[in-house]
Scaffold this active site. Structure first.
Site, PDB file in Angstrom:
ATOM      1  CB  VAL A 613      74.196  62.196  32.900  1.00 16.41           C
ATOM      2  CG1 VAL A 613      72.913  61.865  32.184  1.00 16.41           C
ATOM      3  CG2 VAL A 613      75.374  61.472  32.268  1.00 16.41           C
ATOM      4  N   GLY A 614      76.541  64.735  33.514  1.00 15.01           N
ATOM      5  CA  GLY A 614      77.555  65.090  34.491  1.00 15.01           C
ATOM      6  C   GLY A 614      78.715  65.795  33.824  1.00 15.01           C
ATOM      7  N   GLY A 616      83.056  67.041  34.796  1.00 15.19           N
ATOM      8  CA  GLY A 616      84.116  67.033  35.799  1.00 15.19           C
ATOM      9  C   GLY A 616      85.392  67.545  35.197  1.00 15.19           C
ATOM     10  CG  PHE A 618      89.295  63.726  33.779  1.00 16.16           C
ATOM     11  CD1 PHE A 618      90.640  63.948  33.557  1.00 16.16           C
ATOM     12  CD2 PHE A 618      88.893  63.270  35.007  1.00 16.16           C
ATOM     13  CE1 PHE A 618      91.569  63.695  34.545  1.00 16.16           C
ATOM     14  CE2 PHE A 618      89.815  63.013  35.997  1.00 16.16           C
ATOM     15  CZ  PHE A 618      91.152  63.233  35.770  1.00 16.16           C
ATOM     16  N   GLY A 619      85.990  66.216  31.590  1.00 13.26           N
ATOM     17  CA  GLY A 619      85.103  66.435  30.458  1.00 13.26           C
ATOM     18  C   GLY A 619      83.656  66.248  30.843  1.00 13.26           C
ATOM     19  CB  VAL A 621      79.420  62.250  31.789  1.00  6.94           C
ATOM     20  CG1 VAL A 621      78.991  60.799  31.611  1.00  6.94           C
ATOM     21  CG2 VAL A 621      80.791  62.318  32.421  1.00  6.94           C
ATOM     22  CE  LYS A 635      84.164  60.760  32.668  1.00  8.94           C
ATOM     23  NZ  LYS A 635      84.833  60.663  33.974  1.00  8.94           N
ATOM     24  CG  ASP A 733      90.288  64.127  41.287  1.00  5.79           C
ATOM     25  OD1 ASP A 733      90.205  64.766  42.359  1.00  5.79           O
ATOM     26  OD2 ASP A 733      89.791  64.532  40.221  1.00  5.79           O
TER      27      ASP A 733
END
Ligand SMILES: *[C@@H]1O[C@H](CO)[C@@H](O)[C@H](O)[C@H]1NC(C)=O
Ligand SMILES: *[C@@H]1O[C@H](CO)[C@@H](O)[C@H](O)[C@H]1NC(C)=O
Ligand SMILES: *[C@@H]1O[C@H](CO)[C@@H](O)[C@H](O)[C@H]1NC(C)=O
Ligand SMILES: *[C@@H]1O[C@H](CO)[C@@H](O)[C@H](O)[C@H]1NC(C)=O
Ligand SMILES: *[C@@H]1O[C@H](CO)[C@@H](O)[C@H](O)[C@H]1NC(C)=O
Ligand SMILES: *[C@@H]1O[C@H](CO)[C@@H](O)[C@H](O)[C@H]1NC(C)=O
Length: 936
Positions: A613-614, A616, A618-619, A621, A635, A733
C-alpha cells in the site's frame, strides 16, 4: 572409576535440583498468582489473605527468632508475627528465586509492635545483594514501614539481607516479590541502578484505603492522597476538588495504573493544583510519571490544557498537557513523565492551566522512584560462590548475599576498597573434606588462610596466585604429598602450619630460613633435606609425586566437567524453564515497552505480504488484518535502513512512548530473519499526496475547508512532537506522503521518530543531512544544525501544495528556470497575484481572505532563516483563523439553497457514524454537489 562415579553423582544432583525447581515453580503457579511470592516472616502456616494472596511462612530462614505481636486495628495474619535477628555485626539473608532477565517489584514491610518489650524503636539496614537498599527507621510501634524496589533480575536468585543494627534488633514482617510482564519501569541504565519507590499516589481517592491487588494485577500499593496528610501531602490548593467516574477507563496496558485508580482525580477549579510531597530517599535523581485520564464531561467548547511547573526547572514547563488530545479521547490514559530528573526531598509542584484553557488541570495518579546505584559487589564473589557450592548444606555456607558487602560473612574479612577483596578466610574445624578448593588459590588479596582441623585430603595446592599470603594454617588435616616449592615464591609468608598431616618428602630448603615460622611435626614422611637415606626418599617422594600428579589431573578434569555442567545449567535457567517469559529477539529496550509481533503472525495478517500500500525512504508498507479484525499497516524496513539492532530497539522504545490523536498510532514491531518491521494502525484513505496529485484526485477532489482541516490536524501532530515531548522530537522529513488520512479524512503524521534510523533512504540528500528534496530547509542543509524550525519550513511547503495542488518539485509546472514551489509561489504572492497559484480544481470554492491568510503564513514558514519563521503553534493559530473565516463563508454559500443545506446536514450526520472507504466517497461526492450550485 572414582571419577566416573563422582561425575554421575554430580549430574544426578543437577537433575534433582532441576526437577525440584520445576516442582516448586509449578506448585507456586497452582497455589497463587504466578510470579508472586509472599513470605510471612515468623509465620507458621500457609494461608490465603482477604485479597486472595497466598502467604507462606519463612521456614527457609534458619537464623533468628520469631515473635508474636498484637497491634490495634491490625488483624492481618502476616502482621501477627515477625522474625528478628541478633544485633551483631553479621547479616541475615533471605534467598529468593527469581527468573533472570525479568523485572520485579520487591517489597519488605516492618511492623515493630514492641516485639521485644523494650519500646526501643529499632534502626537497621536492609540490602539487596551487595547494595545498601535502605536504613529502616521505626518511628511508631503500631504502623507499618514499607520499603519497595523495582529491579531487573540478572541471576536466578537474589538475596535480601538485614544487618548492622544501630539501635534495637533488626526484624522483618513480610517480604513480597511481584513479577512484572515487560514493564513500563524499563530504564536505560537498569544494569547500574535500581528504582527505589518513593511515592505512588492515587489522587482523588474515595477512601483512606490504598488500592492494590486484585485491582492492580501487580499488587502495587496506590496510596490514597487522603492519608498521612499532615506530613505527606500538605498545602492542597484552594479550589482543589475530587472528581470520580464509574465509566470504564482504557488504561491500554496492564502495567499502567489500574482502572480504579484512574477513575478518581483531583481538579483545580481555580486554575491550578499545587502539592508538596516528602520524597523518601531524595534528593537525588528520579523517575517521575503522572497519569491522566479525562473523566469529567466537558462542554463541547471547553478545553483543558495545562503545564507542569517545578521551581527551578523552567524547561519542564514548555510541554502542554491536553489529556483528550494526548490520549486520543476521553476515559483513556495519558502518561507523560521524566526518566531522569533531579528532585529534592520536599517536592513542590504545580499544574497550572494555560491562558487559553477554560478548565483547570486534572490529575489522577503519580509515581516517583529514585535511582539507587547498584553496588558491583566484591571482586571475589564468583570464586567464593564456587567454594561454598561444594558445601551447600553447611551452615557457614548459608549466610547469603555478597561475602563482603554491605557487611562481611562471619568467616571472612575484606579490605575497604569500593569493590572489596577478601583478605582473610577462617574455616577452622568445619569438618571439611575433599581437596583444598582451588578457588582459594585465586584470591589475589588473601593475607590469612585458616583451614586447620578439617579432614582435607589431597595435596597442598599452588598458592602463588595469592602473593600477599602471610599466614597459612593447614594443620590437623589428612593432606598428602610434599611441601610444594611454590610456597617459596610467597615473599610475604611469615607463618606456615602443616603439622599433623600425612605429608612426605623433603622440606624445600628456602622454607627453612629464619624469618618463617614453620611447624611440620607429626608428618611421618616429611624430613628436612640433606639427611641420610635421602636417595630412597627421593624415589618414594617421586612415586608419591606421580600419584599426586595423577590425582591432580583427575581432579582438574572433574572440576572442568563440573564447571561445564554449571554453565549448561545456567543456560537452561536463562532460556527454557516453563512458565518463563520467552526472551525476545531484541532482548533490550524495545521488547520491554513495545508489543512484539511474531513474523508468522504478520505473514498471516498480510497474507505473505500480498498487498503493497505504499513505499518510502524507509521501506515498503503492506496492508494487513489481524485475527481479531484490526487492520494494520506493516512497514518492512529496507535492509540497512537502520544502524543495527540496538539503535532499532531504542527507536522502537521511543516510538511506543509517543501518543497523539494526530500521529499515526504505533502498534508494535518485529525483528526476525533479517527483517525489521514496524506495525502501525491502518489509515484507510492513504496519503495526502495521493489526494492532491495521485490518480484518486480526479474522483475525490478535496475542498479547501477539508485541506485546512488536514493542515490543522497535521500541525497539531507536529506541535506535539515539538512541545509535548521532552526532549522534543524533530520530524526531519515532513511531506505530503507522510501525512495520512483515516476513514474520516482526519489527518495524522507518520514516520516520526524514524529519521534517526535511516542511513540512506532513496529520497535523501546525503547521509548526514536528511530530508526530502523540495521540503528540505536550506539553512539546515548548509549549517547541518537541525532545529524545530526545519520542520516549520517543510510544513510551509506543504501549505503551498495545499493552496496550489502543485508538487513541491516539478520540471514543468513552474515555468522556465524554476523547479521549486517555494520560488514560484513566492514570486506570485509577493507581487499580489495569489490567484495565479490557487489550485484550479478548487473551482473558486474558497474565501479569498482565508486563502491569503494561509499563503502569507506559508511564506513566513519558508523564510531562509529559521529565526524568522513562526513556531508551529503560531501556524496552528492562523490555520484555525482561516478555518473559521472559511466556515463562515461556507455557511453563507450554503444558505443560498435550502435543499443543499439539508443535504449537507445529512452528510454531516453521516460523518458521525463509523464510515468505511465507500461512505467517505459518498461524503466527498455530496461535498462536490454542494460546491456545484454556487459555482453556477
Ligand atoms: C505450605 O505449602 C507448601 C506448598 O504449597 C508445602 O510444601 C508446605 O508444606 C506448606 N507448609 C505448611 C506449614 O503447611
Ligand atoms: C506464637 O503464637 C503461636 C500460637 O498462635 C504459638 O504456637 C507460638 O509458640 C507463639 N510464638 C511465640 C514465640 O510466642
Ligand atoms: C479485620 O478487620 C476488618 C475491619 O477492621 C474487618 O472488616 C475484617 O473482617 C477483619 N478480619 C478478620 C480476619 O478478622
Ligand atoms: C554499620 O553502621 C555503623 C553505624 O551506623 C556504620 O558506621 C558502619 O559503616 C555501618 N557498616 C556498614 C557495612 O554499613
Ligand atoms: C563430620 O562429617 C561426617 C561425615 O560427613 C559426619 O559423620 C560427622 O558427624 C561430622 N562431624 C561434625 C562434628 O560435624
Ligand atoms: C608444632 O605443633 C605441635 C602440634 O600441634 C605443637 O605441639 C608444637 O608446640 C608446635 N611447635 C611450635 C614450635 O609451634
Amino acid at each position: 572409576m572414582e571419577a566416573m562415579d563422582a561425575t554421575q553423582r554430580c549430574y544426578y544432583h543437577h537433575l534433582l535440583f532441576l526437577s525440584l525447581a520445576l516442582l516448586f515453580l509449578m506448585d507456586l503457579t497452582k497455589a497463587q498468582r504466578p510470579g508472586f511470592l509472599s513470605l510471612d516472616c515468623g509465620g507458621k502456616d500457609n494461608f490465603t489473605d482477604e485479597l486472595g494472596l497466598w502467604w507462606t511462612p519463612d521456614t527457609q530462614m534458619l537464623s533468628g527468632g520469631t515473635a508474636n505481636i498484637s497491634v490495634a486495628n491490625e488483624n492481618r495474619t502476616q502482621y501477627k508475627t515477625l522474625r528478628y535477628f541478633p544485633a551483631d555485626n553479621r547479616k541475615y539473608c533471605y534467598m529468593l528465586n527469581v527468573i533472570s532477565r525479568t523485572r520485579y517489584l520487591l517489597r519488605a514491610s516492618f511492623l515493630y509492635g514492641n516485639f521485644d518489650s523494650n519500646n526501643v524503636y529499632p534502626k537497621f539496614d536492609i540490602s539487596l545483594g551487595p547494595t545498601h537498599w535502605a536504613t529502616v527507621v521505626i518511628s511508631d510501634a503500631g504502623s507499618i514501614e514499607y520499603q519497595e524496589l523495582i529491579f531487573l533480575a540478572t541471576e536466578p536468585a537474589v538475596s535480601v539481607c538485614l544487618s548492622n543494627a544501630t539501635t534495637g534488633q533488626p526484624f522483618i514482617s513480610t517480604l513480597e516479590l511481584r513479577q512484572f510482564n515487560g514493564s513500563i519501569y524499563m530504564t536505560q541504565n537498569e544494569n547500574e541502578f535500581f528504582l527505589s519507590v518513593s511515592a505512588r499516589i492515587n489522587f482523588g481517592a474515595d477512601s483512606d484505603a490504598p488500592i492494590r491487588y486484585p485491582y492492580d494485577p501487580f499488587d502495587r500499593i496506590w496510596e490514597s492522597d487522603t492519608v498521612r496528610k499532615a506530613n505527606y501531602l500538605v498545602d492542597v490548593a484552594a479550589g482543589t476538588e475530587k472528581v470520580s467516574t464509574q465509566k470504564p477507563i482504557d488504561v491500554s496496558s496492564g502495567e499502567m495504573p489500574p482502572e480504579k485508580v484512574m477513575q478518581t482525580a483531583v481538579v483545580g477549579r481555580n486554575g491550578s493544583l499545587t502539592y508538596r510531597l516528602n520524597l523518601d530517599g531524595f534528593p537525588g535523581f528520579g523517575w517521575a510519571f503522572s497519569y491522566f485520564a479525562e473523566i469529567e464531561d466537558l462542554a463541547p467548547t471547553a478545553t483543558r490544557k495545562f503545564r507542569l511547573v517545578l521551581p527551578g526547572n523552567p524547561d519542564l514547563s514548555k510541554a502542554i498537557v491536553n489529556i483528550q488530545e494526548n490520549a486520543q479521547g476521553k476515559y483513556r490514559l495519558y502518561e507523560p513523565g521524566f526518566y531522569n530528573l533531579s528532585l529534592p526531598f520536599v517536592l513542590s509542584f504545580k499544574f497550572g492551566k494555560t491562558s487559553d484553557s477554560t478548565m483547570g488541570p486534572l490529575l489522577n495518579a503519580m509515581e516517583i522512584n529514585k535511582y539507587l546505584k547498584k553496588s558491583d559487589g566484591s571482586l571475589d564473589g564468583q570464586l567464593v560462590a564456587g567454594i561454598i557450592s561444594a558445601y551447600s548444606t553447611a551452615d557457614w555456607a548459608q549466610e547469603g548475599g555478597d561475602p563482603c558487602l554491605p557487611t562481611t560473612w562471619s568467616w571472612i574479612q575484606c579490605n575497604t576498597d569500593p569493590q572489596p577483596k577478601i583478605t582473610s578466610i577462617k574455616l577452622s574445624r568445619k569438618n571439611l573434606t575433599g581437596s583444598i578448593p582451588s578457588e582459594l588459590t585465586k584470591l589475589s588479596g588473601l593475607v590469612e588462610l585458616w583451614l586447620d582441623g578439617n579432614s582435607f585430603s589431597g595435596t597442598i595446592p599452588d598458592f602463588s596466585g595469592c602473593p600477599n599470603l602471610k599466614t597459612i594454617h593447614l594443620e590437623d588435616n589428612q593432606l598428602i604429598g610434599g611441601l610444594p616449592t611454590s610456597l617459596t615464591s610467597l615473599s610475604n609468608l611469615r607463618e606456615l602450619y602443616v603439622q599433623n598431616n600425612k605429608l612426605s618428602g623433603t622440606v624445600p630448603s628456602n622454607l627453612l630460613n629464619k624469618g618463617l615460622i614453620l611447624n611440620y611435626t607429626g608428618n611421618i614422611g616429611l624430613h628436612k633435606g640433606g639427611s641420610a637415606g635421602n636417595h630412597k626418599k627421593i624415589i618414594i617422594g617421586s612415586s608419591v609425586g606421580a600419584t599426586a600428579l595423577l590425582l591432580a589431573t583427575i581432579i582438574s578434569c572433574l572440576l572442568m566437567h563440573k564447571g561445564k555442567k554449571n554453565y549448561a545449567n545456567r543456560d537452561q535457567h536463562e532460556h527454557g524453564l516453563p512458565g518463563q517469559r520467552v526472551v525476545s529477539k531484541l532482548g533490550d529496550a524495545a521488547s520491554e515497552v513495545a508489543h512484539y509481533f511474531p513474523l508468522s503472525e504478520l505473514e498471516d495478517a498480510t497474507r505473505n505480504f500480498e498487498r503493497k500500500v505504499g513505499s518510502g525512504g524507509f521501506g515498503v508498507v503492506y496492508y494487513g488484518k489481524l485475527k481479531e479484525g484490526k487492520e494494520i499497516a506493516v512497514k518492512v524496513l529496507t535492509n540497512n535502513s537502520f544502524q543495527g539492532k540496538r539503535e532499532f530497539s531504542n527507536e522502537v522504545a521511543l516510538l511506543s512512548r509517543i501518543h497523539h490523536r494526530n500521529l499515526v498510532e504505533f502498534l508494535g514491531y518485529c525483528q526476525e530473519e533479517g527483517k525489521s518491521v514496524l506495525v502501525y494502525e491502518f489509515m484507510h484513505n492513504g496519503t495526502l499526496k495521493e489526494h492532491l496529485y495521485g490518480p484518486v484526485m480526479h474522483e475525490r477532489r478535496i475542498s479547501w475547508i477539508k485541506r485546512l482541516e488536514i493542515a490543522e490536524d497535521a500541525a497539531k501532530g507536529i506541535e506535539y512532537l515539538h512541545t509535548g515531548c521532552i526532549p522534543s522530537i524533530i520530524h526531519r522529513d515532513l511531506k505530503t506522503s507522510n501525512i495520512l488520512l483515516d476513514k474520516n479524512m482526519r489527518a495524522k503524521v507518520s514516520d516520526f521518530g524514524l529519521s534517526k534510523l535511516a542511513i540512506d533512504g532513496a529520497s535523501h540528500v546525503s547521509s548526514i543531512v536528511r530530508g526530502t528534496v523540495g521540503y528540505l530547509d536550506p539553512e539546515y542543509y548548509i549549517s547541518q544544525q537541525l532545529t524545530d524550525k526545519s520542520d516549520v519550513y517543510s510544513f510551509g511547503v506543504i501549505l503551498l501544495e495545499l493552496i496550489s495542488g502543485q508538487e513541491a518539485i516539478s520540471n514543468e509546472s513552474f515555468g522556465v528556470n524554476c523547479r521549486n514551489i517555494v520560488q514560484w509561489a513566492k514570486l506570485h504572492i509577493e507581487s499580489g497575484d495569489i490567484q495565479g497559484i490557487i489550485d484550479p480544481t478548487l473551482h473558486k470554492e474558497y474565501d479569498i481572505q482565508s486563502m491569503w491568510k494561509i499563503a502569507e503564513k506559508a511564506l513566513m514558514c519558508v523564510q531562509p532563516h529559521g529565526s524568522m519563521r513562526p513556531s508551529i503553534s503560531e501556524v496552528i493559530k492562523d490555520i484555525q483563523d482561516a478555518l473559521s473565516i472559511e466556515r463562515g463563508a461556507e455557511a453563507i454559500r450554503e444558505g443560498s439553497s435550502d435543499e443543499i443545506s439539508r443535504q449537507s446536514l445529512h452528510s454531516s450526520l453521516n460523518l458521525g457514524g463509523s464510515l468505511d472507504l465507500g461512505s467517505t466517497e459518498h461524503y466527498l461526492s455530496i461535498d462536490d454537489s454542494i460546491a456545484q450550485p454556487t459555482a453556477r
